[in-house]
Design an enzyme around this catalytic site. Structure first.
Site, mmCIF file in Angstrom:
data_model
loop_
_atom_site.group_PDB
_atom_site.id
_atom_site.type_symbol
_atom_site.label_atom_id
_atom_site.label_comp_id
_atom_site.label_asym_id
_atom_site.label_seq_id
_atom_site.Cartn_x
_atom_site.Cartn_y
_atom_site.Cartn_z
ATOM 1 N N GLU A 47 0.907 -1.263 0.138
ATOM 2 C CA GLU A 47 0.144 -0.014 -0.290
ATOM 3 C C GLU A 47 1.011 1.467 -0.034
ATOM 4 O OE1 GLU A 47 -3.581 2.743 3.149
ATOM 5 O OE2 GLU A 47 -2.174 0.097 3.873
ATOM 6 N N LYS A 134 -9.341 2.559 -2.531
ATOM 7 C CA LYS A 134 -10.089 2.690 -1.288
ATOM 8 C C LYS A 134 -10.586 2.800 -1.190
ATOM 9 C CE LYS A 134 -7.550 1.716 2.998
ATOM 10 N NZ LYS A 134 -6.495 2.248 3.979
ATOM 11 N N CYS A 168 -5.827 -2.699 2.910
ATOM 12 C CA CYS A 168 -5.833 -2.871 4.085
ATOM 13 C C CYS A 168 -7.069 -2.896 5.050
ATOM 14 C CB CYS A 168 -4.937 -1.391 4.861
ATOM 15 S SG CYS A 168 -4.426 -0.984 6.766
#
Length: 323
Positions: A47, A134, A168
């Site tokens: 990430e 995200k 994540c």
């Protein structure tokens, strides 16, 4: 009996040259070449690898107040971010095409005046196969990153299998996982910035739940991977290590823990901590089908008559112009 098809994946546990896009791209190119030389079909970076996960810094913002220094560092962050398309994306595409590999890299994407935490998947021919933003930045990330939309919640068919990704803590969103499962994800990529021991259990659960391979890839970074004047690590800043002492250049900020899990939740590799390393695994793709004998979250173990999920795949555009 025919030999089972195997796919070699590489999880690159490494730090970027934070806030320096050019040097981070050079590092990506070098590491991708190393992994390709080792025979990898798919190379996965963490990430925010291009060009920073802004550890321990909220850009001097508090409720009701912002400071000039924080705005200046946001501008630096923006300058080291990646537009899609751009010459930076061309560098990644060139690496994928020259080595005939798939590359996924976590980028900080800039679009207009907003930054997004994005995963970019590049195919063997250098084309962009998937751009996933995200969906929900976590905690203070929400100050500097915008929210993604459903148009990036996809799974792409490639010559090595069906690839999808969540970044994540959006891996803790059951509906987002179900959206990937419904599309038949076989190689589930989970770039992250979570080095807590409990994360490994989460990745094993997702692999077993989704009956897919999971590649969990985190960076490992030190104070010295950031500019010398990066506020949280300067002597005069209030931020301190857990023991109350000041940060030193060799102190580890993020400990890594990258590893790869099979579709029954059993690790294929063990987590790697506190060092840069490329973690390799050969995935026997028939294990995906074998694992679904007794459980398929969107098939034999689904109850669509009881539970349903609707996914809005429209881009998150604020203004639409019509004639």
């Amino acid at each position: 009996m025919a030999t089972a098809r195997a796919v070699k994946v590489a999880a690159v546990q490494a730090a970027p040259v934070s806030f320096d896009l050019e040097r981070s791209l050079e590092k990506l190119t070098r590491l991708a070449g190393e992994a390709a030389e080792a025979g990898a079909d798919l190379i996965v970076f963490p990430e925010g690898f291009l060009s920073a996960y802004p550890w321990r810094y909220a850009f001097d913002a508090t409720i009701g107040a912002r400071e000039p220094r924080g705005r200046e560092w946001y501008a630096k962050y923006y300058d080291s971010a990646v537009a899609v398309p751009s010459t930076a994306v061309d560098v990644i595409s060139k690496a994928a095409k020259s080595h005939q590999v798939h590359i996924q890299v976590g980028i900080i994407e800039k679009d207009g005046g907003t930054l997004y935490c994005t995963a970019l998947l590049i195919g063997r021919d250098g084309s962009v196969l998937l751009k996933h933003r995200k969906l929900i930045p976590t905690a203070a990330e929400r100050l500097v990153w915008g929210r993604g939309a459903g148009d990036g919640l996809g799974v792409v068919q490639t010559d090595i299998g069906k690839i999808g990704t969540l970044i994540c803590w959006e891996n803790y969103m059951p509906a987002a996982r179900m959206a990937l499962y419904q599309q038949g994800v076989e190689i589930y990529l989970a770039p992250n910035a979570d080095d807590l021991p409990s994360w490994t259990a989460s990745m094993q659960h997702i692999a077993k739940e989704g009956r897919c391979f999971v590649v969990s890839v985190n960076s490992v970074c030190k104070v010295s991977d950031f500019p010398e004047d990066y506020p949280p690590f300067t002597p005069e800043h209030h931020d301190r290590k857990p023991d109350g002492s000041r940060w030193e250049p060799e102190d580890i900020v993020n400990h890594g823990g990258s590893f790869i899990v099979g579709p029954l939740g059993v690790p294929v590799t063990e987590p790697v901590w506190d060092k840069e390393e490329i973690i390799y695994a050969n995935l026997r793709m028939s294990e995906v089908t074998e694992s679904r004998l007794d459980f398929d979250p969107v098939g034999s173990y689904a109850r669509p008559d009881v539970f349903t999920l609707t996914v809005n795949t429209k881009p998150g555009t604020s203004v639409n112009f019509t004639r």
